[in-house]
Design an enzyme around this catalytic site. Structure first.
Site, mmCIF file in Angstrom:
data_model
loop_
_atom_site.group_PDB
_atom_site.id
_atom_site.type_symbol
_atom_site.label_atom_id
_atom_site.label_comp_id
_atom_site.label_asym_id
_atom_site.label_seq_id
_atom_site.Cartn_x
_atom_site.Cartn_y
_atom_site.Cartn_z
ATOM 1 N N ASP A 47 0.642 15.289 5.223
ATOM 2 C CA ASP A 47 -0.378 14.900 4.247
ATOM 3 C C ASP A 47 -0.158 15.712 2.966
ATOM 4 O O ASP A 47 0.086 16.928 3.035
ATOM 5 C CB ASP A 47 -1.776 15.160 4.844
ATOM 6 C CG ASP A 47 -2.891 14.508 4.045
ATOM 7 O OD1 ASP A 47 -2.994 14.768 2.834
ATOM 8 O OD2 ASP A 47 -3.673 13.751 4.646
ATOM 9 N N HIS A 71 1.799 -2.894 8.128
ATOM 10 C CA HIS A 71 0.476 -2.746 7.526
ATOM 11 C C HIS A 71 -0.620 -3.254 8.465
ATOM 12 O O HIS A 71 -0.610 -4.409 8.884
ATOM 13 C CB HIS A 71 0.385 -3.467 6.186
ATOM 14 C CG HIS A 71 -0.893 -3.164 5.483
ATOM 15 N ND1 HIS A 71 -1.081 -2.018 4.737
ATOM 16 C CD2 HIS A 71 -2.079 -3.816 5.466
ATOM 17 C CE1 HIS A 71 -2.317 -1.976 4.276
ATOM 18 N NE2 HIS A 71 -2.942 -3.060 4.698
ATOM 19 N N HIS A 100 -4.352 5.226 10.100
ATOM 20 C CA HIS A 100 -3.525 6.402 10.368
ATOM 21 C C HIS A 100 -4.325 7.418 11.163
ATOM 22 O O HIS A 100 -5.548 7.492 11.043
ATOM 23 C CB HIS A 100 -3.019 7.021 9.062
ATOM 24 C CG HIS A 100 -4.107 7.239 8.058
ATOM 25 N ND1 HIS A 100 -4.592 6.211 7.261
ATOM 26 C CD2 HIS A 100 -4.820 8.333 7.723
ATOM 27 C CE1 HIS A 100 -5.553 6.678 6.479
ATOM 28 N NE2 HIS A 100 -5.720 7.964 6.747
ATOM 29 N N CYS A 156 2.801 1.796 3.243
ATOM 30 C CA CYS A 156 3.898 0.831 3.406
ATOM 31 C C CYS A 156 5.073 1.221 2.507
ATOM 32 O O CYS A 156 6.235 1.057 2.891
ATOM 33 C CB CYS A 156 3.424 -0.587 3.074
ATOM 34 S SG CYS A 156 2.459 -1.339 4.400
ATOM 35 N N GLY A 206 -15.018 7.064 5.878
ATOM 36 C CA GLY A 206 -14.196 8.032 5.141
ATOM 37 C C GLY A 206 -12.758 7.612 4.933
ATOM 38 O O GLY A 206 -11.927 8.420 4.523
ATOM 39 N N HIS A 234 -4.573 1.710 5.267
ATOM 40 C CA HIS A 234 -3.500 1.491 6.240
ATOM 41 C C HIS A 234 -3.814 2.513 7.333
ATOM 42 O O HIS A 234 -3.729 3.721 7.080
ATOM 43 C CB HIS A 234 -2.138 1.735 5.563
ATOM 44 C CG HIS A 234 -0.936 1.511 6.418
ATOM 45 N ND1 HIS A 234 0.198 0.862 5.954
ATOM 46 C CD2 HIS A 234 -0.662 1.877 7.686
ATOM 47 C CE1 HIS A 234 1.108 0.823 6.912
ATOM 48 N NE2 HIS A 234 0.608 1.445 7.975
ATOM 49 N N CYS A 268 0.840 -1.202 0.000
ATOM 50 C CA CYS A 268 0.000 0.000 0.000
ATOM 51 C C CYS A 268 0.881 1.260 0.000
ATOM 52 O O CYS A 268 2.092 1.195 0.258
ATOM 53 C CB CYS A 268 -0.977 -0.028 1.175
ATOM 54 S SG CYS A 268 -0.367 0.702 2.706
ATOM 55 N N HIS A 288 -4.925 11.338 11.702
ATOM 56 C CA HIS A 288 -4.733 12.698 11.191
ATOM 57 C C HIS A 288 -4.574 13.642 12.376
ATOM 58 O O HIS A 288 -5.343 13.566 13.346
ATOM 59 C CB HIS A 288 -5.980 13.184 10.433
ATOM 60 C CG HIS A 288 -6.275 12.473 9.158
ATOM 61 N ND1 HIS A 288 -5.975 13.013 7.938
ATOM 62 C CD2 HIS A 288 -6.872 11.269 8.907
ATOM 63 C CE1 HIS A 288 -6.379 12.176 6.970
ATOM 64 N NE2 HIS A 288 -6.914 11.115 7.540
HETATM 65 P P1 AMP Z 1 -8.132 8.910 4.826
HETATM 66 O O1 AMP Z 1 -9.212 9.478 3.947
HETATM 67 O O2 AMP Z 1 -8.390 9.108 6.303
HETATM 68 O O3 AMP Z 1 -7.801 7.474 4.468
HETATM 69 O O4 AMP Z 1 -6.850 9.785 4.566
HETATM 70 C C1 AMP Z 1 -5.893 9.492 3.601
HETATM 71 C C2 AMP Z 1 -4.986 10.708 3.534
HETATM 72 O O5 AMP Z 1 -3.769 10.323 2.951
HETATM 73 C C3 AMP Z 1 -5.565 11.856 2.682
HETATM 74 O O6 AMP Z 1 -5.677 13.016 3.494
HETATM 75 C C4 AMP Z 1 -4.525 12.014 1.574
HETATM 76 O O7 AMP Z 1 -4.315 13.360 1.212
HETATM 77 C C5 AMP Z 1 -3.281 11.405 2.197
HETATM 78 N N1 AMP Z 1 -2.328 10.854 1.261
HETATM 79 C C6 AMP Z 1 -2.557 10.035 0.214
HETATM 80 N N2 AMP Z 1 -1.399 9.701 -0.401
HETATM 81 C C7 AMP Z 1 -0.411 10.323 0.288
HETATM 82 C C8 AMP Z 1 1.014 10.382 0.144
HETATM 83 N N3 AMP Z 1 1.648 9.741 -0.827
HETATM 84 N N4 AMP Z 1 1.720 11.131 1.040
HETATM 85 C C9 AMP Z 1 1.071 11.792 2.026
HETATM 86 N N5 AMP Z 1 -0.250 11.775 2.209
HETATM 87 C C10 AMP Z 1 -0.995 11.052 1.360
HETATM 88 ZN ZN ZN Z 2 0.308 -0.540 4.358
#
Ligand code: AMP
Ligand code: ZN
Length: 142
Positions: free
Chosen positions: A28, A44, A98, A5, A91, A96, A2, A100
């Site tokens: 982000d 992961h 995380h 990862c 949402g 993976h 992913c 915010h």
């Molecule tokens: P979620 O909707 O809670 O799964 O949040 C995913 C977050 O990952 C979004 O705010 C994206 O802007 C952020 N995101 C996606 N790809 C990357 C990346 N390569 N580097 C940093 N942030 C990312």
């Molecule tokens: Zn992952």
């Protein structure tokens, strides 16, 4: 592998602000406000239920230090939101898990919109029935 990862392995770039044995925290790429950080376990795990309790606690501990740092930084920060989207319907876009952590300030334009008809007004009997369901489940998971 992913996206997150691949960031952990160093294959994809990230603007890392904090790292230890268990988590990596980076900016982000589509921030709500400058300083929007994602705290990510280094292995992961898709959902909160896939994280051992101590690892979930550690993710939040790191979230707290990011919160403190945002408030001490030169970035505009009058308050902080922490947010976890656990599941697609909640949402979650990146599968993976995380945390915010992002700074907030007056007039930044971000709002958690709750349509008035999305709020229910259960009576006490209904609240107690719901609490009962949750308490029975809590006995299974604790
Ligand atoms: P979620 O909707 O809670 O799964 O949040 C995913 C977050 O990952 C979004 O705010 C994206 O802007 C952020 N995101 C996606 N790809 C990357 C990346 N390569 N580097 C940093 N942030 C990312
Ligand atoms: Zn992952």
């Amino acid at each position: 592998m992913c996206i997150f990862c691949r960031i952990v392995s160093g294959e994809l770039p990230a603007s890392v602000v904090y790292e230890d044995d268990q988590v990596i925290a980076f900016l982000d790429i589509q921030p709500i406000n400058p300083g929007h950080v994602l705290v990510v376990p280094k292995y992961h795990a898709q959902s909160m239920e896939d994280l051992p309790e101590e690892d979930a606690a550690h993710m939040m501990r790191v979230g707290q230090i990011i919160d403190k740092a945002l408030r001490k930084s030169d970035l505009r920060c009058e308050g902080v939101n922490m947010f976890i989207a656990d599941g697609r319907v909640a949402g979650q876009d990146v599968d993976h898990i995380h945390l915010h952590v992002f700074p907030r300030f007056k007039g930044d334009g971000f709002e958690l919109k709750v349509p008035s008809d999305a709020r229910k007004t259960p009576g006490r009997e209904q609240l107690d029935e719901t609490a009962g369901k949750l308490k029975r489940a809590l006995q299974v998971v604790t």
